[in-house]
Write an enzyme that holds these catalytic residues in place. Structure first.
Site, PDB file in Angstrom:
ATOM      1  N   CYS A 169       0.833  -1.212   0.000  1.00  0.00           N
ATOM      2  CA  CYS A 169       0.000   0.000   0.000  1.00  0.00           C
ATOM      3  C   CYS A 169       0.867   1.261   0.000  1.00  0.00           C
ATOM      4  O   CYS A 169       0.568   2.244  -0.687  1.00  0.00           O
ATOM      5  CB  CYS A 169      -0.914   0.010   1.226  1.00  0.00           C
ATOM      6  SG  CYS A 169      -2.056  -1.370   1.282  1.00  0.00           S
TER       7      CYS A 169
HETATM    8  C1  BEZ Z   1       0.459  -4.610   1.834  1.00  0.00           C
HETATM    9  O1  BEZ Z   1       0.119  -3.495   1.472  1.00  0.00           O
HETATM   10  O2  BEZ Z   1       1.620  -4.977   1.744  1.00  0.00           O
HETATM   11  C2  BEZ Z   1      -0.557  -5.584   2.363  1.00  0.00           C
HETATM   12  C3  BEZ Z   1      -1.713  -5.115   2.957  1.00  0.00           C
HETATM   13  C4  BEZ Z   1      -2.632  -6.015   3.469  1.00  0.00           C
HETATM   14  C5  BEZ Z   1      -2.380  -7.370   3.374  1.00  0.00           C
HETATM   15  C6  BEZ Z   1      -1.211  -7.825   2.765  1.00  0.00           C
HETATM   16  C7  BEZ Z   1      -0.295  -6.926   2.243  1.00  0.00           C
END
Ligand code: BEZ
Length: 211
Positions: A46
């Site tokens: 994210c």
């Molecule tokens: C991420 O942004 O890396 C992420 C967010 C939620 C679950 C898994 C990965």
């Protein structure tokens, strides 16, 4: 509520964002817009997505597109996370990040897929036209960051279709030949494309991309 589909009007909502309170329909009035969810603040994929989107601000603006991020985290988390985005992504966040702690937006837009995760959203992205209708909808799992160059490529295609009644072929990128949509007759095509076109089949008419 049933899923939000291409052609549907997007739900309105009021929410807090990193740039102050937002009434969504008012904020996007008359404009193209992108609304995209990320599953959770302070997570790696994210963080990169928000950095990439911030770096693309000029390209979105050049196309008249307003961008909004959203997640089910509270506004205090968004505000704290913004610093990490700046520290790690080489750019500060430059578009509103909407807080949806009660999942009102996530539910209305069908961003939670309970068999993937029953509380967090997947990576949903909507391109919304000036008529407030869904033009593109994509959904990615939490583990895969989206390709925002592809989002811009689709916006270019959508805007060409809206303006010139042309469609874009597989793997098209801006500047390449396009297709006259089947609903335009040859007679009307002569007026719209006086320089002519190439007919491969009566339904497959190729023309240079309109300026
Ligand atoms: C991420 O942004 O890396 C992420 C967010 C939620 C679950 C898994 C990965």
């Amino acid at each position: 509520m049933s899923a939000l589909l291409i052609g549907d009007q997007v739900p309105d909502f009021e929410a807090e964002s990193t740039e102050g309170p937002i009434r969504f329909h008012e904020a996007i009035e008359g404009s193209w817009a992108v609304l995209f969810s990320h599953p959770k603040d302070f997570t790696p994929v994210c963080t990169t997505e928000l950095g990439v989107t911030a770096r693309l601000k000029d390209r979105f603006e050049a196309r008249g597109v307003k961008v909004f991020g959203v997640s089910v985290d509270p506004i205090e988390d968004h505000r704290a996370w913004v610093g990490d985005i700046k520290d790690t992504q080489g750019t500060a966040l430059n578009f509103p990040l909407i807080a949806d702690p009660d999942r009102k937006i996530a539910t209305a837009y069908g961003m939670i897929h309970p068999n993937a995760d029953d509380t967090l959203t997947v990576r949903s992205l909507f391109v919304i036209g000036p008529d407030k209708k869904v033009k593109l909808k994509i959904e990615y799992p939490a583990s895969t960051g989206r390709n925002f160059d592809e989002v811009i490529r689709v916006i270019d295609s959508l805007q060409l279709t809206a303006k010139h009644q042309v469609a874009t072929p597989a793997n098209w990128t801006s500047g390449k030949d396009v297709i006259i949509v089947p609903s335009v007759s040859d007679e009307d095509a002569k007026k719209k494309f006086p320089e002519g076109w190439k007919t491969l089949k009566p339904y497959l008419r190729i023309v240079p991309q309109p300026k």
